[in-house]
Design a protein around this motif. Structure first.
Motif, PDB file in Angstrom:
ATOM      1  N   HIS A  40      30.538  64.492  49.587  1.00 40.79           N
ATOM      2  CA  HIS A  40      30.574  63.192  48.919  1.00 40.79           C
ATOM      3  C   HIS A  40      31.671  62.303  49.480  1.00 40.79           C
ATOM      4  CE1 HIS A  40      27.616  64.118  45.864  1.00 40.79           C
ATOM      5  NE2 HIS A  40      28.201  65.271  45.643  1.00 40.79           N
ATOM      6  N   GLY A  41      31.411  60.986  49.449  1.00 49.05           N
ATOM      7  CA  GLY A  41      32.316  60.008  50.028  1.00 49.05           C
ATOM      8  C   GLY A  41      33.646  59.870  49.311  1.00 49.05           C
ATOM      9  N   PHE A  42      34.547  59.131  49.944  1.00 45.64           N
ATOM     10  CA  PHE A  42      35.940  59.044  49.532  1.00 45.64           C
ATOM     11  C   PHE A  42      36.144  58.446  48.144  1.00 45.64           C
ATOM     12  CE2 PHE A  42      36.014  58.127  54.252  1.00 45.64           C
ATOM     13  CZ  PHE A  42      36.373  59.412  54.634  1.00 45.64           C
ATOM     14  N   SER A  43      35.249  57.573  47.695  1.00 43.26           N
ATOM     15  CA  SER A  43      35.498  56.820  46.474  1.00 43.26           C
ATOM     16  C   SER A  43      35.138  57.574  45.196  1.00 43.26           C
ATOM     17  CB  SER A  43      34.737  55.490  46.501  1.00 43.26           C
ATOM     18  OG  SER A  43      33.342  55.714  46.504  1.00 43.26           O
ATOM     19  N   HIS A  44      34.660  58.799  45.335  1.00 42.58           N
ATOM     20  CA  HIS A  44      34.387  59.595  44.137  1.00 42.58           C
ATOM     21  C   HIS A  44      35.683  60.259  43.704  1.00 42.58           C
ATOM     22  CE1 HIS A  44      32.476  62.044  41.158  1.00 42.58           C
ATOM     23  NE2 HIS A  44      31.255  61.710  41.550  1.00 42.58           N
ATOM     24  N   PRO A  45      36.227  59.898  42.532  1.00 41.77           N
ATOM     25  CA  PRO A  45      37.546  60.410  42.147  1.00 41.77           C
ATOM     26  C   PRO A  45      37.576  61.896  41.831  1.00 41.77           C
ATOM     27  CG  PRO A  45      36.559  59.173  40.340  1.00 41.77           C
ATOM     28  CD  PRO A  45      35.664  58.982  41.538  1.00 41.77           C
ATOM     29  N   PHE A  46      36.421  62.483  41.540  1.00 44.01           N
ATOM     30  CA  PHE A  46      36.388  63.890  41.162  1.00 44.01           C
ATOM     31  C   PHE A  46      35.849  64.787  42.279  1.00 44.01           C
ATOM     32  CE2 PHE A  46      35.607  61.349  37.276  1.00 44.01           C
ATOM     33  CZ  PHE A  46      36.813  61.606  36.626  1.00 44.01           C
ATOM     34  N   PHE A  47      34.847  64.304  42.997  1.00 42.44           N
ATOM     35  CA  PHE A  47      34.152  65.159  43.959  1.00 42.44           C
ATOM     36  C   PHE A  47      34.133  64.600  45.375  1.00 42.44           C
ATOM     37  CE2 PHE A  47      31.816  65.918  39.843  1.00 42.44           C
ATOM     38  CZ  PHE A  47      32.447  67.119  39.564  1.00 42.44           C
ATOM     39  N   ILE A 110      32.191  56.368  40.179  1.00 44.34           N
ATOM     40  CA  ILE A 110      32.963  56.254  41.408  1.00 44.34           C
ATOM     41  C   ILE A 110      33.850  55.012  41.325  1.00 44.34           C
ATOM     42  CG2 ILE A 110      31.143  57.379  42.759  1.00 44.34           C
ATOM     43  CD1 ILE A 110      30.595  54.485  43.919  1.00 44.34           C
ATOM     44  N   MET A 111      34.670  54.806  42.333  1.00 44.95           N
ATOM     45  CA  MET A 111      35.515  53.618  42.384  1.00 44.95           C
ATOM     46  C   MET A 111      34.749  52.510  43.100  1.00 44.95           C
ATOM     47  SD  MET A 111      39.226  55.356  43.136  1.00 44.95           S
ATOM     48  CE  MET A 111      38.610  56.474  44.409  1.00 44.95           C
ATOM     49  N   TYR A 112      34.158  51.628  42.303  1.00 44.38           N
ATOM     50  CA  TYR A 112      33.342  50.548  42.838  1.00 44.38           C
ATOM     51  C   TYR A 112      34.207  49.441  43.436  1.00 44.38           C
ATOM     52  CZ  TYR A 112      29.364  52.587  40.375  1.00 44.38           C
ATOM     53  OH  TYR A 112      28.385  53.435  39.939  1.00 44.38           O
TER      54      TYR A 112
END
Length: 259
Positions: A40-47, A110-112
């Motif tokens: 998963h990409g960088f902007s997912h705070p958990f995964f 995610i961090m939009y």
């Protein structure tokens, strides 16, 4: 139908349970010719992948390619997050050299990009609890435009699990994907398109790849859910570019070769 490659697999670097080597070994046991590790990409705070760990992932993949004796080709991919209605993703051009395969999907929590949390994040989170027929047409149009913008504005190889909790007009997205050389994924972990939506996609010139979306090594190359769909719908397997010895031509690689 025999799977040639699996480009959607996760490891302990994001949301998976196995190591890169365990996924690769599972792919070799299944007789696959290529595998991508696409966390998963960088902007997912958990995964999400940690940017500082990408060099470690690349080093491990290079090592495994060096000892594979030609049994398999290992690629470093990413399942990037779509972060804005303008088609933004969390794989920016400055990171392109780090990756071989560029996949993109809409994920929740995610961090939009600024503003898109309210126009994309909250509405899709709410819509995920609804039946597709109850989703507003305005949200469907917004999601459709978002996917089309992603395809137009980024050299994306694969759109993952289209319409899984983020409903769009599949036919319109498929048209854009066909125009730009992006594949639609047939996800083998979860049902994400209805039979009717699959038929609508097939009316376009879009091509497909099957992805296991494996989060454990034992599921690498596991595609029984898609196989059932193919049999049920008499799906033309010549439209699937990673089966029966075929390997897809990835847009991302062509884009980087021109840089």
């Amino acid at each position: 139908m025999i799977l040639t490659s699996d480009y959607h697999t996760h490891t302990v670097f994001s949301h998976g349970k196995g190591t890169i080597e365990e996924n690769v070994n599972a792919a070799i046991e299944k007789g696959l010719k290529e595998i991508a590790i696409s966390d998963h990409g960088f902007s997912h705070p958990f995964f999400g992948i940690s940017k500082r760990k990408v060099p470690k992932m690349r080093k491990e993949i290079d090592r495994l390619n060096g000892v594979s004796d030609g049994k398999i080709k290992v690629l470093l991919g990413i399942e990037s997050n779509i972060t804005g209605t303008d088609g933004s993703t969390d794989l920016k051009e400055k990171y392109y050299d780090d990756f071989d395969v560029f996949m993109a999907g809409l994920h929740k929590l995610i961090m939009y990009k600024f503003g898109s949390f309210f126009s994309l994040g909250i509405p899709d989170l709410a819509a995920a609890t609804l039946h597709k027929k109850d989703v507003s047409e305005s949200l469907k149009r917004r999601n459709t435009k978002t996917f089309i913008n992603v395809i137009k504005n980024n050299p994306v190889d694969v759109i993952t699990h289209l319409n899984f909790g983020c409903y769009a007009d599949v036919k319109e997205v498929a048209k854009a994907a066909a125009d730009y050389g992006t594949y639609l994924e047939l996800n083998a972990k979860k049902v994400h398109m209805s039979d009717e939506e699959v038929y609508e996609a097939l009316k376009t010139d879009v091509k497909f790849v099957i992805g296991s979306d494996a989060h454990t090594p034992d599921r690498v190359g596991e595609i029984s859910l898609v196989e059932k769909m193919i049999k049920r719908l008499d799906f033309p397997t010549d439209r699937i570019m990673n089966v029966d010895g075929r390997l897809p031509e990835f847009r991302f690689k062509k884009f980087k070769d021109k840089l």
